[in-house]
Design a protein around this motif. Structure first.
Motif, short mmCIF file in Angstrom:
data_model
loop_
_atom_site.label_atom_id
_atom_site.label_comp_id
_atom_site.label_asym_id
_atom_site.label_seq_id
_atom_site.Cartn_x
_atom_site.Cartn_y
_atom_site.Cartn_z
N GLU A 23 53.16 76.29 76.36
CA GLU A 23 53.37 77.27 75.28
C GLU A 23 53.44 78.69 75.85
OE1 GLU A 23 50.20 76.48 72.56
OE2 GLU A 23 51.36 74.99 71.42
N LYS A 24 52.63 78.96 76.86
CA LYS A 24 52.65 80.30 77.47
C LYS A 24 53.97 80.56 78.18
CE LYS A 24 50.33 83.28 80.82
NZ LYS A 24 49.19 83.47 81.75
N TYR A 29 43.44 76.93 81.91
CA TYR A 29 44.08 76.73 80.60
C TYR A 29 43.19 75.86 79.71
CZ TYR A 29 48.25 79.01 82.32
OH TYR A 29 49.13 79.94 82.82
N SER A 30 42.20 75.24 80.31
CA SER A 30 41.10 74.57 79.63
C SER A 30 40.01 74.45 80.68
CB SER A 30 41.52 73.20 79.07
OG SER A 30 41.49 72.21 80.09
N SER A 84 48.66 74.35 76.44
CA SER A 84 48.50 75.81 76.52
C SER A 84 49.43 76.40 77.56
CB SER A 84 47.04 76.15 76.85
OG SER A 84 46.86 77.54 76.97
N ILE A 125 45.02 69.47 76.56
CA ILE A 125 44.84 70.78 75.94
C ILE A 125 45.35 71.87 76.89
CG2 ILE A 125 43.08 72.51 75.35
CD1 ILE A 125 43.44 70.69 73.08
N GLY A 126 44.99 71.76 78.15
CA GLY A 126 45.42 72.74 79.16
C GLY A 126 46.91 72.72 79.37
#
Length: 222
Positions: A127-128, A73-74, A124, A120-121
């Protein structure tokens, strides 16, 4: 995802792994010769096991990513495939640190960069899976402290015995990763390792706070 290894062509990826495999074969062969010669078999087996644990992520991670068992995811935040309503998350391995950390960064910049990539990961990921609010996320870290974890929506849980055994086996791998992160020789304190758990819904409530943390860290690693 800006991961230097995966940004390479398939040919260059294979070349890197072949060269590493050949070097590792030579090193292990020499170690075996030395062990047999001095007859320190137990110590020899231990040293070889440590060496193999250090190079393993350079082969395991690309393979696990390719099979879909692990998803990035990052560049420094990885998650396993959801299973029984649970997603297990991981920070970057030595493989990811090797390719992901700019050698020109100071120790403080590297630490900020790692936390930035984690956030950040995590953002992400949530949100997914925001349409699955009851999905649980669980992870273990010696970098994120209890206070920060709680602020972004996690609860601290007991690290299970199996996880502690894995961490102990990979101590030298973690030692090198931690030293890369701090830009100096830095011995990790496994006793400081904490496990965290939260539902997607709990993390979504802290989404604005996570975004603020990301913004505050955005330029600190440059």
């Amino acid at each position: 995802m800006n991961h230097k290894f995966y940004n390479k062509s398939k040919k260059d990826q294979n070349r890197f792994q072949i060269v590493l495999a050949l070097i590792s074969l030579v090193v292990v062969s020499l170690l075996i010769v030395v062990v047999v010669y001095v007859e320190f078999y137990l110590i020899g087996v231990l040293i070889i096991a440590i060496f193999l644990s250090i190079i393993a992520p350079f082969f395991d991670m690309p393979s696990l990513k390719k099979s879909g068992k692990m998803q990035y995811y990052s560049p420094l935040f990885i998650a396993e495939k959801p299973k029984n309503g649970l997603i297990t998350i991981h920070g970057g391995t030595l493989f990811d640190y090797y390719f992901g950390i700019d050698r020109n960064m100071s120790g403080k910049q590297r630490t900020n960069f790692i936390i930035y990539q984690y956030l950040i990961g995590l953002l992400s990921l949530i949100e997914k899976h925001q349409n699955h609010p009851s999905m649980k996320i669980r992870g273990t870290s010696y970098i994120i402290n209890k206070r920060t974890a709680q602020k972004i929506g996690f609860q601290v849980i007991e690290t299970n015995v199996f996880q502690k055994m894995i961490l102990s086996y990979n101590y030298f791998n973690i030692l090198i990763s931690n030293s890369l992160a701090k830009n100096r020789l830095a011995f990790p304190n496994i006793n400081n390792t904490k496990s965290f758990e939260a539902e997607i819904s709990q993390l979504l409530k802290r989404k604005d706070y996570i975004n603020k943390l990301i913004e505050s860290l955005k330029n600190k690693h440059i």
